[in-house]
Each structure stands twice: as structure tokens, then as C-alpha cells.
Design a protein around this motif. Structure first.
Motif, PDB file in Angstrom:
ATOM      1  N   PRO A 250      -8.540  -5.941 -33.350  1.00  0.00           N
ATOM      2  CA  PRO A 250      -7.611  -4.947 -33.884  1.00  0.00           C
ATOM      3  C   PRO A 250      -7.604  -5.018 -35.410  1.00  0.00           C
ATOM      4  O   PRO A 250      -8.015  -6.017 -36.003  1.00  0.00           O
TER       5      PRO A 250
ATOM      6  N   TYR B 222      -4.092   1.590 -32.396  1.00  0.00           N
ATOM      7  CA  TYR B 222      -5.051   1.616 -31.289  1.00  0.00           C
ATOM      8  C   TYR B 222      -6.504   1.527 -31.759  1.00  0.00           C
ATOM      9  O   TYR B 222      -7.397   1.354 -30.941  1.00  0.00           O
ATOM     10  N   SER B 223      -6.739   1.674 -33.047  1.00  0.00           N
ATOM     11  CA  SER B 223      -8.101   1.572 -33.595  1.00  0.00           C
ATOM     12  C   SER B 223      -8.579   0.127 -33.489  1.00  0.00           C
ATOM     13  O   SER B 223      -7.782  -0.806 -33.497  1.00  0.00           O
ATOM     14  N   ARG B 224      -9.892  -0.043 -33.398  1.00  0.00           N
ATOM     15  CA  ARG B 224     -10.469  -1.373 -33.287  1.00  0.00           C
ATOM     16  C   ARG B 224     -11.709  -1.480 -34.167  1.00  0.00           C
ATOM     17  O   ARG B 224     -12.295  -0.482 -34.573  1.00  0.00           O
TER      18      ARG B 224
ATOM     19  N   HIS C 268     -13.953  -0.844 -23.564  1.00  0.00           N
ATOM     20  CA  HIS C 268     -13.548  -2.251 -23.642  1.00  0.00           C
ATOM     21  C   HIS C 268     -12.192  -2.419 -22.980  1.00  0.00           C
ATOM     22  O   HIS C 268     -11.238  -1.733 -23.338  1.00  0.00           O
TER      23      HIS C 268
ATOM     24  N   GLN D 278     -10.313   0.708 -21.938  1.00  0.00           N
ATOM     25  CA  GLN D 278      -9.995   1.690 -22.972  1.00  0.00           C
ATOM     26  C   GLN D 278     -11.292   2.276 -23.521  1.00  0.00           C
ATOM     27  O   GLN D 278     -12.289   1.568 -23.672  1.00  0.00           O
ATOM     28  N   LYS D 279     -11.257   3.578 -23.836  1.00  0.00           N
ATOM     29  CA  LYS D 279     -12.416   4.249 -24.430  1.00  0.00           C
ATOM     30  C   LYS D 279     -12.188   4.415 -25.924  1.00  0.00           C
ATOM     31  O   LYS D 279     -11.099   4.789 -26.360  1.00  0.00           O
ATOM     32  N   TYR D 280     -13.245   4.166 -26.683  1.00  0.00           N
ATOM     33  CA  TYR D 280     -13.215   4.311 -28.132  1.00  0.00           C
ATOM     34  C   TYR D 280     -14.438   5.106 -28.580  1.00  0.00           C
ATOM     35  O   TYR D 280     -15.520   4.961 -28.014  1.00  0.00           O
TER      36      TYR D 280
ATOM     37  N   LYS E 118     -12.380   4.448 -32.902  1.00  0.00           N
ATOM     38  CA  LYS E 118     -11.169   5.257 -32.787  1.00  0.00           C
ATOM     39  C   LYS E 118     -10.821   5.376 -31.302  1.00  0.00           C
ATOM     40  O   LYS E 118     -11.662   5.764 -30.489  1.00  0.00           O
ATOM     41  N   TRP E 119      -9.596   5.043 -30.964  1.00  0.00           N
ATOM     42  CA  TRP E 119      -9.152   5.094 -29.561  1.00  0.00           C
ATOM     43  C   TRP E 119      -9.227   6.524 -29.043  1.00  0.00           C
ATOM     44  O   TRP E 119      -8.798   7.467 -29.693  1.00  0.00           O
TER      45      TRP E 119
ATOM     46  N   SER F  72      -8.950   7.199 -25.141  1.00  0.00           N
ATOM     47  CA  SER F  72      -8.009   7.260 -24.024  1.00  0.00           C
ATOM     48  C   SER F  72      -8.138   6.026 -23.157  1.00  0.00           C
ATOM     49  O   SER F  72      -9.069   5.259 -23.291  1.00  0.00           O
ATOM     50  N   ALA F  73      -7.194   5.900 -22.246  1.00  0.00           N
ATOM     51  CA  ALA F  73      -7.310   4.873 -21.229  1.00  0.00           C
ATOM     52  C   ALA F  73      -8.446   5.261 -20.305  1.00  0.00           C
ATOM     53  O   ALA F  73      -8.693   6.441 -20.055  1.00  0.00           O
TER      54      ALA F  73
END
Length: 123
Positions: free
Chosen positions: A58, A74-76, A92, A95-97, A117-118, A120-121
Motif C-alpha cells: 500500500p 486502495y491504490s497499491r 491480488h 482485488q483487481k488493479y 489503481k484499484w 474492483s473486488a
């Protein structure tokens, strides 16, 4: 040029991810760029997911604040030794990024850092 080797150190922090590479066909309109409003040419096609591993982190509250709204909680960050095209998907922990920006570290280190960038689930 000297290449700094971090791979052995990073392996302790890796977790499983899936990478879905996206490609585009430049003959049709696929939407509009959020920043410029310009038309994006192409339809996005996804390849089969690639099972691999990488370090997913994160951003700190300070990095989020200094980004001026570009980053959210929510960004990683993804640290990996694989080239991933922009707008590809990383999955991951359910979660989809979307892969957004790439650092320039690969010129002098054995890894690449991506901004995720996030989306969605998963599901």
C-alpha cells in the motif's frame, strides 16, 4: 553500468498474483482518456492470466496526500521483475488493479515498480 540486485531480498515479501495482459486494436473507439478527454482507439482484449508473484504494497498516507488525488487508500505499488504493459490487470488477494505508471528503476536495478489503481473486488 552497475545493476543493483534486490531480487533475493524481495523474494521474502512476494505473494501470488495474476497478471492479465491487455492489447488493443487501433481500428475502433474504446472510450475516452480521463485526463485529456481524447478518444482512445482500440478494443481491449485480455490474454489468459499469468500466475506469478510480486511484492504488493500500500502507499503511505503521506504519499496519498502528496499525490493530489491520483492515489487513494486502495491504490497499491507492485514490485516485480516482469515487464507489464499499461492498463493490464493485476489480481491480488481477490482485488483487481489496473497497471498505471512504471518507475524507471529497471535501468539500474533488477526490478520494476508499478503504480496500481484499484478497479474492483474480484468476481
Amino acid at each position: 553500468m552497475m545493476l543493483f540486485e534486490f531480487k533475493d531480498m524481495l523474494e521474502d515479501y512476494e505473494s501470488p498474483i495474476q497478471v492479465v495482459i491487455t492489447t488493443s486494436d487501433t481500428t475502433t473507439n474504446a472510450g475516452y482518456d480521463e485526463e485529456t478527454g481524447e478518444s482512445i482507439k482500440g478494443t481491449i482484449e485480455n490474454t489468459e492470466p499469468i500466475d506469478t508473484s510480486g511484492v504488493v504494497l500500500p502507499y503511505s498516507a503521506n504519499e496519498i496526500y502528496q499525490s493530489g488525488g491520483r492515489l487513494t487508500q486502495y491504490s497499491r505499488q507492485l514490485i516485480i521483475d516482469m515487464q507489464i504493459p499499461p492498463k493490464s490487470l493485476v489480481i491480488h488477494e481477490g482485488q483487481k488493479y489496473s497497471v498505471e505508471n512504471k518507475s524507471g528503476y529497471e535501468d539500474f536495478a533488477d526490478f520494476i515498480q508499478y503504480e496500481l489503481k484499484w478497479v474492483s473486488a474480484f468476481g
